[in-house]
Design an enzyme around this catalytic site. Structure first.
Site: not given
Ligand code: G1P
Ligand code: ZN
Length: 543
Positions: A22, A113-114, A277, A279, A281-282, A376, A496
């Site tokens: 990415r 993705s998002h 989102d 793609d 999946d969310r 997902k 986080r």
């Molecule tokens: C974040 C989300 C996690 C998800 C990932 C990919 O990862 O917290 O649940 O699987 O994006 O979509 P993180 O940035 O917390 O490592």
């Molecule tokens: Zn996504």
């Protein structure tokens, strides 16, 4: 058609363990960059020669160029057949389904993705294996190792093909079947959910809005929700996928899907609102004047799963990522199902799903799914809710409140500190890790520590061990504080902090979340010394 072999140089960008490659579009546009990655996939995944390879993406900027390159490289590497989504479109869960349904040897998904799209934004490519899921670490490691040595790639000198017309076309000797990207996926949803009941719900005057955020789920939602389920035209908004998502940030949460949230909390709110989102999946799910947290959503879906035909006969178990609230655990306990706690990231669910240890799984980060695919699935979660609403004929708020009355409420919030100095963030976590050993039995404020550790996961299927997955501090009353560093951030470190309190008393189920958690939030901040160590007085984002 002759194969051209083009000399190239190594690239060291395929970091293992991430969701593929990415990067900014500008990085992908460098000569040989995408080509090198695709060649590394073919060099390491020899079985891709014989059976179909599924190819498609979320329609973002560079999707079409990438697909033309992939097709030439696939053909030059002896791949015999590709299943391509019309217009180059496939949602991530749809690719997963296509791989499984058509016994493909894998898939290439083009998406970030998002993350936003456009010439100055992000692009991505990811390889999924024959089970339909993201490549496991040993596969991404192999691709990465290949990328350190690559010195040539194979391609053809053929013109671009028309991606917009369904039908069969050849690139060199390779057959390319351009298919409607929605049909097979929509049929799967029709197998899993009671479409007659949902149609009747719409006939009774039920109103909803699905915000596709100008991302990939637009065509899917229109076909399924408007055409097959009979919702009025216009139920799906922002339904045309755009290369830059209409300048939007295609992440379905209260911040980026604000237009939808405002509508659901406004005077003319419909019964139900949902978004997905980039793609697909969310997912985010809202009722009238009501937001369902992803953790609660997983728990409610689990508790009501047998209302959906595809889940009536058998539920094997459930899994949630470690920082996801423990709401689903309570339902699993009551139903006598196993509940697995896995590290953050969808890939950890794959083995459990393949071994039939779990039927449902989810993460707090707006991801929910089941054994129907190995990703997902945003629209799937939305349809699951619609099936539940169609059966129960109660509002979203009533269903969730009733759930809390039965199981208790897990108040839950996530505080993100973005772009924190990496050294400071790492030392904060190191200090917490060192403190965990002596914590059990200690008092933090009015809470007694039950256990504390840096989460370590042993995969029950292949015994692989994942260390240092986040600091957990569990309290005797079921409350919990979790600290971890994001694995997906791009700038500095993202800390986080996940805070959760269990409240069995229904008289206390209507508090504001931040207020209900105020005491624990204070403990979380002061115990880790967040202010002193990061220089931040408050989180960048509160979810
Ligand atoms: C974040 C989300 C996690 C998800 C990932 C990919 O990862 O917290 O649940 O699987 O994006 O979509 P993180 O940035 O917390 O490592
Ligand atoms: Zn996504």
């Amino acid at each position: 058609m002759s194969v051209e072999t083009i000399a190239t140089h190594p690239f060291k960008d395929q970091k293992p363990g991430t969701s593929g490659l990415r990067k900014k579009v500008k990085v992908f546009e460098q000569p040989h960059y995408l080509e090198n990655f695709v060649q590394c996939v073919f060099d390491t995944q020899r079985e891709l020669e014989d059976a179909p390879l599924v190819v498609g993406g979320d329609g973002r900027y560079y999707n079409r160029e990438a697909i033309q390159k992939i097709l030439r490289i696939a053909a030059a590497n002896g791949c015999t057949r590709v299943l391509l989504g019309q217009g180059g479109i496939f949602s991530t869960p749809a690719v997963s389904h296509m791989i499984r349904k058509h016994n493909a040897r894998g898939g290439l998904i083009l998406s970030a993705s998002h993350n936003p799209g456009g010439p100055d934004e992000d692009f991505g490519i990811k390889f999924n294996t024959p089970n339909g899921g993201p490549a496991p670490e040993k596969v991404t490691e192999a691709i990465y190792t290949a990328s350190l040595h690559i010195n040539r790639y194979h391609t053809l000198n053929t013109p671009d093909i028309d991606l917009n017309k369904t039908g069969t076309i050849f690139v060199g000797d390779m057959q390319v079947d351009i298919v409607d990207p929605v049909n097979d996926y929509a049929d799967l949803m029709e197998d899993l959910f009671d479409f007659d009941k949902i149609r009747a719900l719409f006939k009774s005057g039920f109103r909803m809005r699905f915000d596709a955020m100008h991302a990939v789920t637009g065509p899917y939602a229109r076909e399924i929700i408007e055409n097959r389920l009979g919702a009025p035209q216009g139920t799906v908004v922002n339904g045309i996928p755009l290369e830059d998502f209409g300048h939007g940030h295609p992440d379905p949460n209260l911040v980026y899907a604000k237009e939808l949230a405002d509508y659901l909390f406004g005077p003319d709110a419909p019964d139900f609102g949902a978004a997905s989102d980039g793609d697909g999946d969310r997912n985010m799910v809202l009722g009238r004047h009501f937001f369902v947290t992803p953790s609660d959503s997983l728990a409610v879906i689990l508790a009501n799963a047998t209302l959906a035909p595809g889940y009536r006969a058998h539920l094997s178990g459930v899994a949630r990522s470690m920082p996801t609230s423990q709401a689903a655990d309570r339902v699993a306990a009551k139903l006598g199902l196993s509940c697995y706690e896995t590290p953050t990231g969808w890939k950890f669910f794959g083995n459990l799903l393949d071994a039939n240890k779990i039927t449902l799984c989810g993460e707090e980060s707006f991801g929910t799914g089941s054994n129907h695919v190995r990703e997902k699935d945003g629209l799937w979660a939305v349809l699951f809710w619609m099936n539940i609403l169609a059966e129960r004929r109660q509002s979203v708020a009533e269903i969730v409140r009733e759930h809390w009355r039965t199981y208790g409420r897990n108040y839950y919030t996530r505080h993100d500190y973005e772009a924190v100095d990496s050294t400071a963030a790492n030392s904060l976590v190191d200090t917490l890790r060192a403190a965990t050993a002596t914590l059990p039995g200690q008092q933090l404020g009015s809470y007694t520590v039950d256990y504390a550790d840096d989460f370590r996961y042993i995969d029950p299927i292949d015994d692989s061990v994942s260390e240092k997955q986040g600091i957990r501090i569990g309290f005797k009353d079921g409350s919990r504080i979790v600290y971890r560093l994001s694995g997906t951030g791009t700038e500095g470190a993202t800390l986080r902090v996940y805070i959760e309190a269990y409240e069995p008393d229904p008289a206390k189920h209507d508090l504001d979340t931040q207020q209900a958690l105020a005491a624990l939030i204070n403990i979380a901040n002061s115990f880790a010394g967040i202010r002193e160590r990061t220089g931040r007085n408050e989180p960048t984002v509160i979810t």
